[in-house]
Design a protein around this motif. Structure first.
Motif, PDB file in Angstrom:
ATOM      1  N   ASN A 260       0.828  -1.215   0.000  1.00  0.00           N
ATOM      2  CA  ASN A 260       0.000   0.000   0.000  1.00  0.00           C
ATOM      3  C   ASN A 260       0.858   1.260   0.000  1.00  0.00           C
TER       4      ASN A 260
ATOM      5  N   MET B 261       2.325   1.725  -3.471  1.00  0.00           N
ATOM      6  CA  MET B 261       1.330   2.240  -4.423  1.00  0.00           C
ATOM      7  C   MET B 261       1.114   3.734  -4.212  1.00  0.00           C
TER       8      MET B 261
ATOM      9  N   LYS C 137       2.016   6.662  -6.961  1.00  0.00           N
ATOM     10  CA  LYS C 137       1.029   7.647  -7.419  1.00  0.00           C
ATOM     11  C   LYS C 137       1.507   9.065  -7.161  1.00  0.00           C
TER      12      LYS C 137
END
Length: 120
Positions: A43, A46, A50
């Motif tokens: 997580n 990610m 981003k």
């Protein structure tokens, strides 16, 4: 007679059952811990990925890298401490089981022989 044999067998197997239970509990705790760690790392990665797309200058990019890596370092350090705690707890339970096993296997007041008697 059969009941007595069954009871003796169950009594003899109790330490092995306790050790198996400790192993199972430790494995379950470690599995849950590692699953949570891996989920957190994925997580965070990610989110980091981003966030990189929005970086326009090198200093912001470097700051983003620094904060991501510091977060990973903190996460892994915490995970190592947690794993050490889990394994230490299992070691203590195992030592206690062996201690009880040896305390019951040698009758009180009698020491186990240190060496075999000499043959004449």
């Amino acid at each position: 007679m059969f009941e007595q044999l069954t009871e003796q067998f169950q009594s003899a197997m109790k330490p092995a059952n306790n050790l198996m239970a400790v192993n199972i509990q430790t494995f379950e705790k470690l599995t849950q811990h590692h699953t949570a760690l891996l989920s957190g790392v994925v997580n965070d990665t990610m989110t980091y990925t981003k966030g990189l797309s929005g970086q326009k200058d090198v200093s912001a990019y470097m700051e983003s890298n620094k904060s991501f890596l510091e977060g990973l370092q903190e996460k892994f350090t915490s995970a190592a401490k947690d794993v050490y705690g889990i394994l230490s707890e299992a070691q203590e339970q195992t030592a206690e089981t062996y201690k009880d096993l040896f305390a019951h296997s040698v009758p009180a007041g009698k020491a186990a022989p240190k060496s075999a008697p000499k043959a004449s």
